[in-house]
Design an enzyme around this catalytic site. Structure first.
Site, PDB file in Angstrom:
ATOM      1  N   GLU A  51      -1.076 -11.006  -4.774  1.00 30.64           N
ATOM      2  CA  GLU A  51      -0.286 -12.187  -4.423  1.00 30.64           C
ATOM      3  C   GLU A  51       0.981 -11.830  -3.657  1.00 30.64           C
ATOM      4  O   GLU A  51       1.631 -12.707  -3.081  1.00 30.64           O
ATOM      5  CB  GLU A  51       0.062 -12.993  -5.685  1.00 30.64           C
ATOM      6  CG  GLU A  51       1.189 -12.439  -6.538  1.00 30.64           C
ATOM      7  CD  GLU A  51       0.774 -11.298  -7.455  1.00 30.64           C
ATOM      8  OE1 GLU A  51       1.600 -10.893  -8.293  1.00 30.64           O
ATOM      9  OE2 GLU A  51      -0.366 -10.804  -7.336  1.00 30.64           O
TER      10      GLU A  51
ATOM     11  N   HIS B 219      -0.315  -5.811  -6.511  1.00 27.26           N
ATOM     12  CA  HIS B 219      -0.163  -7.264  -6.595  1.00 27.26           C
ATOM     13  C   HIS B 219      -0.779  -7.913  -5.363  1.00 27.26           C
ATOM     14  O   HIS B 219      -0.151  -7.943  -4.305  1.00 27.26           O
ATOM     15  CB  HIS B 219       1.318  -7.646  -6.673  1.00 27.26           C
ATOM     16  CG  HIS B 219       1.964  -7.350  -7.980  1.00 27.26           C
ATOM     17  ND1 HIS B 219       1.920  -8.228  -9.041  1.00 27.26           N
ATOM     18  CD2 HIS B 219       2.659  -6.265  -8.408  1.00 27.26           C
ATOM     19  CE1 HIS B 219       2.578  -7.706 -10.071  1.00 27.26           C
ATOM     20  NE2 HIS B 219       3.029  -6.513  -9.709  1.00 27.26           N
TER      21      HIS B 219
ATOM     22  N   CYS C 279      -2.042  -5.861 -12.018  1.00 29.18           N
ATOM     23  CA  CYS C 279      -0.945  -4.971 -12.395  1.00 29.18           C
ATOM     24  C   CYS C 279      -1.061  -4.586 -13.870  1.00 29.18           C
ATOM     25  O   CYS C 279      -2.032  -3.960 -14.256  1.00 29.18           O
ATOM     26  CB  CYS C 279       0.407  -5.582 -12.038  1.00 29.18           C
ATOM     27  SG  CYS C 279       1.749  -4.350 -12.036  1.00 29.18           S
TER      28      CYS C 279
END
EC number: 4.3.2.10
Length: 211
Positions: free
Chosen positions: A194, A192, A83
């Site tokens: 994750e 992202h 990011c």
């Protein structure tokens, strides 16, 4: 098999706990640290980032993050930006008319997207090259989770016959922007991983396996 060692650079920006859990699930031995020696010793370094470009750069400089990144890359040691951790790898960012110098690992500027709705928040597809390492084993309609209003919208590094061409992945939200870059030991994603479910988990496994 020995798990690859990965450091999450703790410089006051980023979703460290989510990223740490995701990297552990991807097969890495993860430590969260701001210590330069620890960040230089591991197999892979992850530079997360959320919020404003200028604030992230200030935090990065406070822990000598620019030097850490530069030293790792000089030795061919992998680094992954996520990011705003991707954005700060470019020469500069412009927010609200204010220009901030970035790490300048890549030429170019991070600017506000010209889109009808901002932030760009939610799931989106990407267009990855066929020989991508990060996106290996994924279908073209695979979606990733984005939360941002700024991005690098051009790739300005000129071709060099002595080096392999970077692998560029693009996405669209109002305009086309860089969703990911794979450039030797330096990789980055605007989304992202994750927070991107199975697709993000696969991407992180691909990166960890490449270390």
């Amino acid at each position: 098999m020995t798990r690859k060692s990965v450091a999450l650079l703790d410089y006051g920006s980023g979703n460290l706990h989510s990223a740490e859990r995701a990297l552990v699930r991807a097969g890495a031995d993860v430590r969260v640290t701001a210590d330069p020696d620890a960040a230089l010793a591991v197999d892979g370094l992850v530079v997360p980032g959320v919020g404003a470009f200028a604030a992230c750069m200030a935090g990065l400089r406070a822990v000598r993050g620019e030097k850490i990144i530069g030293q790792r890359l000089a030795g061919g040691r992998p680094v992954l930006g996520i990011c705003v951790g991707m954005q700060i790898l470019f020469e500069r960012g412009v927010e609200f008319g204010v220009e901030t110098e970035g790490c300048a690992e890549w030429p170019g500027v991070v600017e506000r997207l010209d889109a009808p709705v901002l932030p760009h928040m939610g799931w989106n597809t990407v267009s990855a090259p066929a020989d991508s390492v990060l996106f290996a084993g994924m279908d073209a309609d695979t979606r990733f989770y984005f939360v941002h209003s700024y991005a690098a919208q051009r790739w300005e590094l000129p071709p060099n016959e002595h080096f392999a061409a970077p692998k560029l992945t693009w996405a669209e939200h109002g305009v086309r922007f860089l969703a990911a870059v794979e450039n030797g030991p330096l990789s980055a994603t605007q989304f992202h991983p994750e927070k991107s479910g199975d697709a993000g988990a696969q991407l992180l496994r691909n990166w960890v396996d490449s270390l």
